[in-house]
Structures are given as C-alpha cells and as structure tokens.
Design an enzyme around this catalytic site. Structure first.
Site, PDB file in Angstrom:
ATOM      1  N   GLU A  18      28.727  11.868  26.638  1.00 11.09           N
ATOM      2  CA  GLU A  18      29.124  10.907  25.604  1.00 11.09           C
ATOM      3  C   GLU A  18      30.618  11.078  25.340  1.00 11.09           C
ATOM      4  OE1 GLU A  18      26.855   9.420  22.473  1.00 11.09           O
ATOM      5  OE2 GLU A  18      25.066  10.565  22.966  1.00 11.09           O
TER       6      GLU A  18
ATOM      7  N   ASP B 190      32.148  12.313  19.149  1.00 20.20           N
ATOM      8  CA  ASP B 190      30.920  12.847  18.569  1.00 20.20           C
ATOM      9  C   ASP B 190      30.696  14.281  18.999  1.00 20.20           C
ATOM     10  OD1 ASP B 190      30.544  11.973  21.190  1.00 20.20           O
ATOM     11  OD2 ASP B 190      28.430  11.474  20.906  1.00 20.20           O
TER      12      ASP B 190
ATOM     13  N   TRP C 146      28.485   2.823  10.410  1.00 17.42           N
ATOM     14  CA  TRP C 146      29.362   3.080  11.555  1.00 17.42           C
ATOM     15  C   TRP C 146      30.579   2.134  11.408  1.00 17.42           C
ATOM     16  CZ3 TRP C 146      25.037   5.528  11.296  1.00 17.42           C
ATOM     17  CH2 TRP C 146      24.776   6.604  12.120  1.00 17.42           C
TER      18      TRP C 146
ATOM     19  N   ARG D 127      28.386  16.735  26.320  1.00 19.05           N
ATOM     20  CA  ARG D 127      27.432  15.964  27.124  1.00 19.05           C
ATOM     21  C   ARG D 127      28.082  14.651  27.596  1.00 19.05           C
ATOM     22  NH1 ARG D 127      23.732  14.945  22.003  1.00 19.05           N
ATOM     23  NH2 ARG D 127      24.705  13.067  21.169  1.00 19.05           N
TER      24      ARG D 127
ATOM     25  N   GLU E 293      24.474  19.174  15.831  1.00 19.39           N
ATOM     26  CA  GLU E 293      24.146  17.760  15.630  1.00 19.39           C
ATOM     27  C   GLU E 293      22.869  17.603  14.806  1.00 19.39           C
ATOM     28  OE1 GLU E 293      23.158  15.808  19.321  1.00 19.39           O
ATOM     29  OE2 GLU E 293      23.514  13.819  18.469  1.00 19.39           O
TER      30      GLU E 293
HETATM   31  C1  BGC Z   1      25.911  10.233  19.059  1.00 20.82           C
HETATM   32  C2  BGC Z   1      26.019  10.192  17.565  1.00 20.82           C
HETATM   33  C3  BGC Z   1      26.206   8.751  17.237  1.00 20.82           C
HETATM   34  C4  BGC Z   1      24.901   8.108  17.575  1.00 20.82           C
HETATM   35  C5  BGC Z   1      24.684   6.718  17.135  1.00 20.82           C
HETATM   36  C6  BGC Z   1      24.641   9.545  19.422  1.00 20.82           C
HETATM   37  O1  BGC Z   1      24.325   9.584  20.732  1.00 20.82           O
HETATM   38  O2  BGC Z   1      26.060  11.487  19.582  1.00 20.82           O
HETATM   39  O3  BGC Z   1      26.743  11.128  16.966  1.00 20.82           O
HETATM   40  O4  BGC Z   1      26.712   8.459  15.995  1.00 20.82           O
HETATM   41  O5  BGC Z   1      24.607   8.249  18.922  1.00 20.82           O
HETATM   42  O6  BGC Z   1      23.600   6.756  16.404  1.00 20.82           O
END
Ligand code: BGC
Length: 721
Positions: free
Chosen positions: A339, A333, A398, A337, A607
C-alpha cells in the site's frame, strides 16, 4: 529554466536495469556559481565525479504526477572541477513502479530525466548544459528496483554503454514545479541488537526498532557471493520470521558481491522493518556488517513529552516512530505492505498529533497541493492522494482531510495563506456533500451494506464490527452527516479568517445540526456518542457523556472505537467531566488498549488493536500493519489536555495560548514542551502525595486554567501548587 532542457531516455530498452545518463562537463574559466536542476519520471540520484549531489533520497519526490512533478535545484559550485562527469541514475520509483501499476497513464510513461546545469564564471560569462541527445546512456549495477519489491544490485556487473540519449517529446514539461515539500533524508543510523537462529533455522537480525528505510552493508566478500535479505516487522508466536502481512510486497534485497571490502545500501527503494532474515550470505557475516538507516522527510522536531509512566512514554516514542516511518514525502498509511498510500483518513486523524511532534507546514502544504490537484470537478476527492489506484469513491472522514488539515495548519502556524490556497477546495468538498446526499442537510446514500467496498469506510477497524468485517457498526449515515456538520463548521471559521461572507454556510450548518439532532435521537455505539459530543451535535450533552462513560466503564474501561471514534474519544470524555475515565483508557493495559501494544513489544503504533493476540497469534494477515500512525493520534490529547497546551483560534499559531493541564495521579507527572514561532511553551505537573505541582513557561500571553480557575498571565515562567 529547466523547461529549455529536453526529456531524455535510453536509446535501448534495458528492462528492469536502471540506466545512467551522463555528460562530460568542461569548464575553462574559474567558477563563481554552478547550479544543477533536475527532475525525472521515476526517482533519480545525481553524481558529479561519482560524488552524490545533495542528500534528497528518492528525488524528485512523490506528487500527483499527472499535474505536478517537482524539480530540485542544487548548488554544485564546490563539486565541479575543470573536467567533470555529471551522471544521473534513474530508478522506477513511485512513478513507474508497481505501486502505480493501475494508473497506466503514469506507470507506462517512459523512464526519462531532464536537467540543466548553469555555470556562472568569475568573468561574468555563463555556460548552460542541458539534457539533450548529446548525453550518453549506460547500464548501471542496479539490476532491479521497486518501492514494493526491493532491489537487486550486482557490484561486479559490467557497465554497458548504450549510446546517445534519445529526446522524448511525449512527456509534458508543463507539470514541472519547483520543490515544495521537505527533502526526504537519511536520519537515524541504528546498529543491530542481536543475531539469532529461529526455531525454523532462519538467520535473523533484530534492530530493536521498527523503521522505514534500509540496511547498509559493510563487508569483505568474494566476487559472485550473494547476500539476500528479507524484511519483517514481527516474529510469529514461535519466534519465526513473519512477513505475510506485507501481502504481495516482496521487500527483498539481493546484493551480488565484488571482491574485497565493499559497502552498499539500496538506492531507489525502502522497507518497513525491524527484523531482517539473511536468506543467503557469505559465511563470515556478523552483526558489525549491518546498519539500519531510517529515511524520512526532514521536518523540524517541535514537541516532546515525558510522563511518570514508562509505558506511556514508550507509547509516545512509538508514535514518534510511526510518524517518521510514514512521513516519507507524503503521509502514508504504512511503510511495509503493498500500500504505502496517502490515505486521506489516516492523515486527517493524525494531523494534529503530527503537528505537535514536528513542524509539518511544508510537508502537509505540498501534499495539500496534490489533494487540490486530485479534487474532481464535482468537489469530491479520492480516498488516497496520489490516486494511484484510480479510486472513484469519496468517503466521509477520509475526504474531510480537505477541510480538517488546512484548518489544522492554520491553527498550528497562524498563516492565512494556508487557508487562502485551500479555501476553494474546502468549499467545493462541502458543496459536494450537499449535492451528493439523498436527504437534505444530512449526508446519506443508498445503503449497499451488502457490499464490502461501498462508498464509506465507516468506523474502520472498530471492535464492534461484525465478525469478518473491517467496519464498526456505527452507521455510514451517522458518521457522514456528523462529518458534514464538522467540515461545514470548519469552512465557516476558515472563511471568516480570510474575510469571506459565510452567512450562507452558517445557515447550512444550523440546518445540518438541527436535522442531525432530529434524525439521530439515540446513540448506540461509543463512536456515536463521541461524534455527537465532539462535533457538538447533541442537546443532551450531560446525558450523552454519561452514556459514553457508562459504555466504557461497563466494558471494563475498554474502548470499541475504530479510526473515526478513537481520535476524539478521550476528548469527548475529558471535556465533559470524565477525565478520570479518559485516563483509565490511556492507562488500560489489557486488550484493547494503547498500552496492550506496548506490553506486547510494540516499537511503533499498530493498525489493529488486536495486531498480536495474547497467545501470540495475529488477528489477520491481510490488514495487519505494525506501523500505522492513526491510533497514535492519542498523543495530541497528551499535549493539549494532559499537559493542556492549546492554541486560541482567534490568535492562531500560538500567538496567545491557553494552558489548561488536566493531571491524574495514576500518570504521576508530565513534562511537555512545544516550540512555536514565538518560543517554547512548557507545561509540567507532578504529584507529591495528593498534591499537584505545576510549572508553566509561556513565551506569549496565556490563560492558565488550573482546576477550573483561570488566570491571565504575560510571558514568563510560573509555578502553581
Ligand atoms: C489502509 C488504511 C486506510 C483504509 C481505508 C487500508 O488498507 O491501510 O489505513 O485508511 O484502507 O479504509
């Protein structure tokens, strides 16, 4: 066979320090060929006589480790001498780093390497060296390394011998698989643009481009001096260094110098950044001491676009960069950060644009292998792959990555194998939706909308979200049922390609569509109109298109869509008689729009539409990445509608093409090229006054459609005016 080697570990717990496993290699005969195969529970770097083996950064790569762990084989014939030292450095990487902390089974695995060196001598004899308890283990100068938090390196640290390696029989060998993906490699090297002092007094260096990778140092220093570097994507409204949006990811580099001239770059971590702050450094530091290195999967570039608008060109370049920065072995994503996860929704949304820009066959092929490995028994799939957070949900749009991406691979590359290997998973996903729904022929579930983290993510980050929420107002049931129809339609087409009888699913699809039409008779949001049009779920196409167009126009030619609606928004307009409005959205410069970001200095895709406000403030510190490729999906509209380069489903892989450009005077011109297995397709148009001139080159049979008029041509170059 690497599986005859043993997993070996350090004999002593050395905490955060990265160990080195080494072995003296003696060869008495002249060498014909030498091949080294390695894997690790972490990330490794192998060296022979202190020279790096191969150029795969972060080997053995990122996979769903419980079922798949890659090994790599390197030709090291030219690296071996009569007496050599083979050493393997081991970092925690994704396997044992903070990123996988929730998944204890993975994260608490011992740090280990497994390797085999096979030497074939000129006299025909073979020698085989495998990892076992004869290997030595020592400390390294990498004192700490973590994907989220950064690295600490002490160039003058003493290397301590720890004794013989210990064989570890607890780590599975059955999960070892040969390399499937692209190698992650060092790519662009970027010199800094400027060094400056912020109002707060911070010393900051700007590299001019938001990248994923690291900074290489080349300095003169004294032993014990330190360089501490923090990373950021943007400055705040006062021009100060800002990285609150990294959340808990420390993203810091600490380098402790030795004496004299020295070079260093991080070994086992990467950062998402445009700016660095020198939190500590020797006094003589200057710009020449720093080079930023972009690191990403080594895919072949296939698509290029240039238009008559500098700002659209910048938007396109920003998308290319967000792809590079987030295609680091898996589609992530964001690269900065805490993630950096393989979110399925983001990947699904961007797969088409990504596959025009670069050849993604191998890249997605490997990740789909992990997706299949993570699919649950009931056919549902986790929202991220690998599922490091052990998410138990399965969200619409998703999860549909399971059907959408293999189908995209087939359309782009025409290889039926991409369908054959994924078909079962695609089918199980559709069956899961069928079985999971409260209502027959829809995908509905209990509406626990009170809960922030309910089943679906909805139209994520859409601008019609209620205050304080991340979700647009389009209902979950609407989105989920629409994607249920879409995935079923894809499944049917895919099944037919590989000769399956799909009649049962054809009936299912008819029922889903008719139930959808009966249930959702009115549309309230832009995204609802978009999905109804794009997924062919309305009997009132003209009316729905007009409704969508009116919604946009009355909103000042501005969108409100999020992750779900945006990828199809321009198509829903241009395919239904409103190309002009699609262009108005593309060329819109006020918030919210793609060019708003460009006007606010973006060098990658944000984002959130509102990442930086007009007054320089940020919409949030929590969910505010400046390097999220999802909205970069607009680029596939540029290739396939503005330039009009489209594949024909029955002739997948661009064996035959449709080229149907849609010009607009405000854009002025477009010049697009796309490399296929059959050659390069080019489509260009430009305005001279009110007249449009087209230049089209096709390596294969094509249907060229201009102003609604279709002509069939053989391969060649054509000019139309
Ligand atoms: C991510 C998104 C992801 C989402 C789920 C976020 O924290 O960065 O890109 O798809 O969570 O809704």
């Amino acid at each position: 066979m690497i599986k005859s080697a043993e997993w070996i570990c350090s004999p002593i717990d050395i905490g955060e320090v990265c160990p080195i496993f080494s072995k003296d290699i003696r060869v008495s005969q002249s060498i014909k060929k030498a091949e080294l195969t390695i894997s690790a529970t972490g990330v490794y770097e192998a060296r022979i006589n202190n020279r790096r083996v191969g150029d795969f950064i972060f080997a053995p790569g990122l996979t769903s480790y419980k079922s798949r762990l890659q090994y790599q084989t390197y030709d090291v014939t030219d690296m071996l001498e009569k007496e050599s030292i083979l050493s393997i450095y081991l970092g925690k990487g994704w396997y044992r780093g903070r990123i996988s902390a929730n998944d204890k089974v993975i994260n608490e695995t011992d740090g280990a390497v497994i390797a085999e060196l096979v030497i074939t001598c000129n006299d025909g004899s073979k020698e085989c060296v495998i990892t076992d308890n004869s290997w030595n283990v020592s400390t390294s100068r990498i004192l700490f390394s973590d994907i989220y938090d950064g690295e600490t390196y002490d160039a003058s640290a003493e290397i301590k011998e720890l004794g013989n390696a210990v064989i570890n029989n607890n780590i599975a060998k059955s999960t070892l698989i040969p390399q499937e993906g692209e190698f992650v490699k060092e790519q662009e090297k970027i010199k800094p643009v400027k060094m400056f002092t912020t109002p707060k007094g911070e010393c900051v260096i700007d590299f001019g481009q938001n990248i994923a990778g690291y900074v290489a140092l080349n300095i003169m220093a004294n032993k014990g001096e330190k360089i501490v570097i923090s990373h950021a994507e943007v400055l705040d409204s006062d021009g100060n260094f800002y990285n609150e949006n990294y959340r808990s990811a420390k993203s810091q580099l600490e380098y402790i110098c030795c004496n004299g001239h020295q070079t260093y770059k991080p070994v086992f971590t990467y950062f998402g950044f445009r700016y660095i702050r020198l939190d500590e450094c020797p006094g003589n530091i200057n710009l020449d001491n720093f080079t930023a290195i972009a690191v990403y999967s080594d895919m072949k570039r296939t698509g290029y676009i240039e238009t008559g608008s500098k700002k659209v060109n910048k938007l396109y370049e920003n998308t290319i960069w967000s792809q590079r920065d987030n295609f680091i072995d898996i589609p992530t994503d964001c690269p900065q950060r805490d993630e950096r996860m393989g979110w399925l929704g983001d990947a699904q949304v961007f797969a088409k644009a990504a596959s025009y820009n670069y050849n993604t066959k191998k890249f997605f092929g490997k990740w789909l292998g992990d997706l299949r490995a993570e699919q649950r028994e009931n056919g549902s799939v986790p929202d991220t792959v690998p599922n490091f957070w052990l998410l138990s949900r399965s969200s619409t749009a998703w999860g549909d990555a399971v059907t959408i991406i293999p189908w995209r691979m087939y359309l782009m590359y025409g290889d039926k194998k991409d369908i054959e290997v994924n078909f079962d998973a695609m089918k199980r996903w559709v069956d899961f939706m069928t079985n999971d729904s409260l209502d027959k022929y829809l995908w509905t579930c209990v509406d626990d909308s009170e809960k922030m983290w309910r089943k679906h993510y909805g139209d994520w980050l859409a601008l019609d979200a209620p205050m304080g929420s991340y979700r647009g107002i389009t209902s979950d049931g609407f989105i989920a049922s629409a994607f249920y129809a879409y995935s079923t339609e894809i499944l049917i087409k895919a099944g037919k390609v590989i000769g399956r009888d799909m009649s049962e699913y054809e009936e299912l699809h008819r029922n889903i569509v008719s139930t959808f039409k009966k249930t959702f008779t009115e549309y309230f949001t832009q995204t609802e109109c978009v999905l109804a049009l794009y997924f062919n779920l309305t009997d009132h196409r003209a009316e729905t298109a007009k409704q969508l167009n009116d919604m946009i126009v009355s909103n000042g030619n501005k969108l409100k869509t999020g992750f779900v609606g945006t990828p199809y928004l321009l198509y829903a307009l241009s395919e239904n008689g409103y190309a002009e409005t699609a262009y108005s959205l593309l060329l819109q410069e006020e918030y919210p729009s793609w060019l708003y970001e460009v006007n606010h200095g973006a060098t990658t895709i944000w984002e959130h539409w509102d990442g930086i406000r007009d007054d320089g403030s940020f919409w949030s510190a929590d969910m505010n990445s400046y390097n999220h490729y999802a909205y970069g999906s607009v680029v596939d509209w540029l290739y396939s509608v503005a330039a009009g380069i489209q594949c024909v489903e029955e002739k997948a892989g661009f064996k035959e093409v449709v080229i149907a450009p849609v010009p607009d005077k405000r854009l002025g011109s477009i010049n697009a090229s796309f490399d296929t297995a059959y050659g390069t397709i080019k489509s260009a148009w430009h305005y001279e006054g009110d007249k449009v001139f087209y230049e089209i080159t096709t390596p294969v049979k094509a249907a060229i459609i201009i102003d609604g008029e279709k002509q069939s041509v053989e391969s060649g170059s054509y000019i139309f005016r």
